[in-house]
Structure formats: structure tokens, C-alpha cells
Design a protein around this motif. Structure first.
Motif, PDB file in Angstrom:
ATOM      1  N   LEU A   1      -2.013  -2.300  -2.343  1.00 15.94           N
ATOM      2  CA  LEU A   1      -3.026  -1.548  -1.605  1.00 15.94           C
ATOM      3  C   LEU A   1      -2.450  -0.248  -1.060  1.00 15.94           C
ATOM      4  N   ASP A   2      -1.261  -0.309  -0.492  1.00 16.56           N
ATOM      5  CA  ASP A   2      -0.615   0.905   0.026  1.00 16.56           C
ATOM      6  C   ASP A   2      -0.362   1.909  -1.098  1.00 16.56           C
ATOM      7  N   ARG A   3       0.087   1.432  -2.238  1.00 21.05           N
ATOM      8  CA  ARG A   3       0.390   2.315  -3.371  1.00 21.05           C
ATOM      9  C   ARG A   3      -0.859   3.007  -3.894  1.00 21.05           C
ATOM     10  N   LEU A   4      -2.006   2.344  -3.766  1.00 18.96           N
ATOM     11  CA  LEU A   4      -3.241   2.903  -4.308  1.00 18.96           C
ATOM     12  C   LEU A   4      -3.939   3.887  -3.369  1.00 18.96           C
ATOM     13  N   PHE A   5      -3.411   4.073  -2.165  1.00 15.14           N
ATOM     14  CA  PHE A   5      -3.922   5.108  -1.267  1.00 15.14           C
ATOM     15  C   PHE A   5      -2.933   6.268  -1.249  1.00 15.14           C
ATOM     16  N   LEU A   6      -3.461   7.493  -1.288  1.00 15.11           N
ATOM     17  CA  LEU A   6      -2.600   8.670  -1.263  1.00 15.11           C
ATOM     18  C   LEU A   6      -1.867   8.745   0.066  1.00 15.11           C
TER      19      LEU A   6
ATOM     20  N   ALA B   1      -0.744   0.821   8.469  1.00 19.30           N
ATOM     21  CA  ALA B   1      -0.564  -0.049   9.636  1.00 19.30           C
ATOM     22  C   ALA B   1      -1.703  -1.068   9.720  1.00 19.30           C
ATOM     23  N   PHE B   2      -2.922  -0.642   9.461  1.00 16.93           N
ATOM     24  CA  PHE B   2      -4.056  -1.562   9.452  1.00 16.93           C
ATOM     25  C   PHE B   2      -3.859  -2.642   8.400  1.00 16.93           C
ATOM     26  N   ARG B   3      -3.493  -2.249   7.197  1.00 18.81           N
ATOM     27  CA  ARG B   3      -3.306  -3.213   6.106  1.00 18.81           C
ATOM     28  C   ARG B   3      -2.247  -4.252   6.463  1.00 18.81           C
ATOM     29  N   SER B   4      -1.144  -3.810   7.036  1.00 20.47           N
ATOM     30  CA  SER B   4      -0.051  -4.756   7.327  1.00 20.47           C
ATOM     31  C   SER B   4      -0.418  -5.723   8.446  1.00 20.47           C
ATOM     32  N   ALA B   5      -1.347  -5.344   9.320  1.00 24.01           N
ATOM     33  CA  ALA B   5      -1.738  -6.205  10.439  1.00 24.01           C
ATOM     34  C   ALA B   5      -2.987  -7.030  10.140  1.00 24.01           C
TER      35      ALA B   5
END
Length: 128
Positions: free
Chosen positions: A31-36, A58-62
Motif C-alpha cells: 500500500l505504501d509503495r502504491l502511493f506517491l 502513518a495511518f496505514r501502519s496504525a
């Protein structure tokens, strides 16, 4: 400008499917890789407004990994030229009867492949 060149649309359909799988399996790295990774990347969510890649990551990881499974409906992917696309879809979750989720993403082809530069997710009551 050419709209929906078959080979470009196939690329975006593939990366959209990769995103969806990463979302429902809570694959945060993907998910992180797919966002610029940029301060201009924005994601408006169901309960949060995230400005910049750092806030999104930060949102994704939490985020909880519970209740992520969903069914997509009426997905529309449109490409414009060879490096810009939009993806829009409705989604349903068994845990939210009577509700329909809406997701829109703006994708740009970068040196790192296709990446989301803007996203919006919201949930409304389903029309009767």
C-alpha cells in the motif's frame, strides 16, 4: 489524447487489483509503495483527512487489520494518454449492511510505476 488505450488500461487494472489485494490483506508495504511519496499526495478517508505521504503511511501502519474484506461493484478504470488514470468503485462489507462505500483514486505513471496521487473513500446509506 487517447482514452483507454488497451495496453495502458491493462496496466492500471493490474495495479488496481494489486492495491485491492494489499488493502484486504493489510499489506502495508505494498500500500505504501502504491502511493506517491510526496507532500502533495492526499487521501480523504471515511474518518480522516490525510495530507502528504507521511500522514498516509502513518495511518496505514496504525490501521486495524480487522474487517477489511469487501466486495467491489461498478469498478470503472479510465486512462488518459499513457500516464494518467482514474479508478472509481463501489464496495460493500458484510459488517455494514445498508451501506455502500465509494472509492476514487487518481493514478499517475511515475519512474516507480503507477502510483496513487489522490484518493477519496466515503460510505453512504445504500439507495433503496
Amino acid at each position: 489524447m487517447e482514452i483507454n488505450l488497451p495496453e495502458v488500461r491493462a496496466e492500471v487494472e493490474k495495479v488496481f487489483a494489486d492495491y485491492e489485494l494489499a488493502l484486504v490483506t493489510n499489506d502495508v508495504d505494498t500500500l505504501d509503495r502504491l502511493f506517491l511519496d510526496a507532500p502533495t499526495t492526499i487521501r480523504y478517508g471515511g474518518g480522516e483527512n490525510l495530507y502528504g505521504y507521511d500522514e498516509i503511511a502513518a495511518f496505514r501502519s496504525a490501521r486495524s487489520s480487522q474487517d477489511l474484506v469487501r466486495r467491489l461493484d461498478r469498478t470503472v478504470i479510465t486512462t488518459y494518454g499513457t500516464s494518467f488514470a482514474t479508478a472509481s468503485t463501489l464496495f460493500h462489507r458484510d459488517s455494514a449492511p445498508g451501506k455502500v462505500g465509494r472509492q476514487m483514486q487518481t493514478w499517475v505513471k511515475t519512474d516507480n510505476g503507477w502510483q496513487v496521487v489522490a484518493a477519496h473513500v466515503s460510505i453512504i446509506s445504500e439507495a433503496v
